[in-house]
Design an enzyme around this catalytic site. Structure first.
Site, short mmCIF file in Angstrom:
data_model
loop_
_atom_site.label_atom_id
_atom_site.label_comp_id
_atom_site.label_asym_id
_atom_site.label_seq_id
_atom_site.Cartn_x
_atom_site.Cartn_y
_atom_site.Cartn_z
N TYR A 124 16.41 31.12 5.79
CA TYR A 124 15.24 31.86 6.28
C TYR A 124 15.30 32.02 7.79
O TYR A 124 15.63 31.09 8.53
CB TYR A 124 13.95 31.12 5.94
CG TYR A 124 13.60 31.13 4.47
CD1 TYR A 124 13.36 32.32 3.80
CD2 TYR A 124 13.48 29.94 3.77
CE1 TYR A 124 13.03 32.32 2.46
CE2 TYR A 124 13.14 29.93 2.43
CZ TYR A 124 12.91 31.13 1.77
OH TYR A 124 12.58 31.12 0.45
N LYS A 153 0.83 -1.20 0.00
CA LYS A 153 0.00 0.00 0.00
C LYS A 153 0.87 1.25 0.00
O LYS A 153 2.04 1.22 0.38
CB LYS A 153 -0.93 0.00 1.21
CG LYS A 153 -0.23 0.03 2.55
CD LYS A 153 -1.22 -0.05 3.69
CE LYS A 153 -0.51 -0.04 5.05
NZ LYS A 153 -1.46 -0.08 6.17
#
Length: 406
Positions: free
Chosen positions: A299, A72
């Site tokens: 940043y 999955k």
């Protein structure tokens, strides 16, 4: 001197024609583009190691015990088709998936093996399941009736696996309320009760108390089935942790997902010698910056150099699934750990290579996996993410190319 060059794969030293005299530049031949465009960040999947892992699992288990390979969510980010193919070649009897879309994608790519859909189905999904020979897990009367009606209309006898809730309290009918649903399945001629399953809440920890309680509840259901005259081909309760540590719960089949990918579900579960991770996450140094004392990085200026430093920029970030951390973690460059500095951005983060003076532009870095004698494990990355290994593996985004090594 090069007369023809593949820009996607040539070593950088072979690109000297850019500054070469005119005759060499004229010898350049436009490369033929094929496959996805190259990117200096990628994931490598070692299919040879995947085969080895399945081989070791097969050696470890009893001969009668069968495997369901859980693929999955793109096999936890490794590639559902590629992992499914290796699993089936290695003897897996079933594939396990969660969504109809995942199952359809494998069917469209030629996978014909039995597929068990884990979890409950929306009514509108059921015709697709019947048309494409997908086995449903069922746990309520309405779904059983509807699936039976659709199967009868299609002229088919459709196999189902009854999901028992033994304490996970997610999917499934409660273990002490299963008899009525069993009788309904048995009386629906268009359905075949092929299997019965449940799922452990906690199979990979040292304390097996609740897992053993779930096992006893599952056995209670099996005893009730025998009294009602039901015989099923597949009884399955174990995930990877249960396979490793709970031999009495093996029954007919075990559902193995993360173990085959070379990752153990916990630090305390049993080990099988030779099983190793299949996935490695890599990037190339895209830029190098020299910092003076007082220079900041990234940043928010979360890192400020207190001495002269050299940093490398790696073109991968939280947009690719890397944890959005600040001044934590590291990358492996030339087999050594280069600590991260500043904050991880969407497409880049920085590492300190001051103590790796041989590092050069476009050198290879490892973000998760092994380089030389050093390794950054998925569990180490999971700690940065304050999560678990499953989340890290499945969290690498599709924009990171997967390169398969056979």
């Amino acid at each position: 001197m090069l007369s023809e060059i593949d820009l996607a794969s040539a070593p950088l030293e072979d690109l000297a024609f850019i500054d070469a005299p005119a005759p060499t530049r004229q010898a350049f031949v436009e490369p033929t583009l094929s496959g996805p465009p190259p990117r200096p960040a990628w994931i490598e999947i070692d299919l040879k190691q995947l085969r080895r892992n399945f081989e070791l699992i097969n050696r470890d288990k009893p001969d009668r015990l069968q495997l369901l390979s859980v693929v999955k969510d793109e096999a936890y980010g490794h590639g559902a088709l590629q992992v499914a193919q290796v699993a089936l070649e290695s003897g897996a009897r079933f594939l396990g998936l969660s969504t109809l879309e995942e199952a359809m994608a494998l069917r469209d790519k030629g996978i014909k093996a039995p597929v068990l859909l884990l979890g409950d189905r929306l009514e509108t999904e059921l015709p697709w399941c019947i048309a494409h020979d997908l086995t449903c897990s069922v746990s309520d009367r309405y779904a059983v009736r509807k699936l039976g009606q659709l199967a009868a209309h299609a002229g088919k006898r459709v196999p189902v696996h009854l999901k028992i809730n033994t304490g996970m309290n997610r999917y499934g009918i409660r273990w002490d309320q299963a008899s009525e649903l069993l009788e309904l399945i048995g009386s629906t001629k268009s359905l075949v009760l092929e299997g019965v399953l449940s799922h452990f809440s906690q199979s990979d920890e040292t304390d097996k108390g609740f897992a053993l309680l779930q096992l006893e509840r599952f056995r209670e259901v099996l005893r009730g089935m025998e009294q009602l005259g039901f015989r099923v081909k597949w009884r399955h309760l174990c995930n990877s942790g249960g396979f490793l540590d709970l031999t009495p719960a093996h029954f007919d089949m075990v559902r193995v997902g993360i173990l085959a990918l070379g990752i153990y579900p916990s630090s305390v579960c049993r080990r099988i010698a030779g099983i190793e991770p299949v996935m490695t996450v890599k990037a190339r140094i895209a830029a190098i910056q020299d910092l003076e004392p007082g220079d900041s990085v990234g940043y928010g200026m979360r890192y400020t150099a207190v001495s002269r430093r050299c940093i490398a920029v790696l073109p991968l970030g939280y947009g690719d699934g890397f944890p959005r951390v600040r001044n934590q973690g590291c990358a492996l460059i030339h087999g050594r750990r280069a600590p991260m500095v500043g904050g991880v951005a969407m497409d880049a983060f920085m590492v300190d290579i001051t103590d790796i003076p041989e590092a050069r532009l476009w050198d290879e870095a490892v973000l998760m996996g092994r380089q030389g004698a050093e390794e950054i494990s998925v569990h180490e990355v999971a700690k940065l993410k304050n999560s678990v290994s499953y989340d890290v593996l499945a969290g690498w985004r599709a924009r990171l190319p997967r390169l398969y090594k056979s």
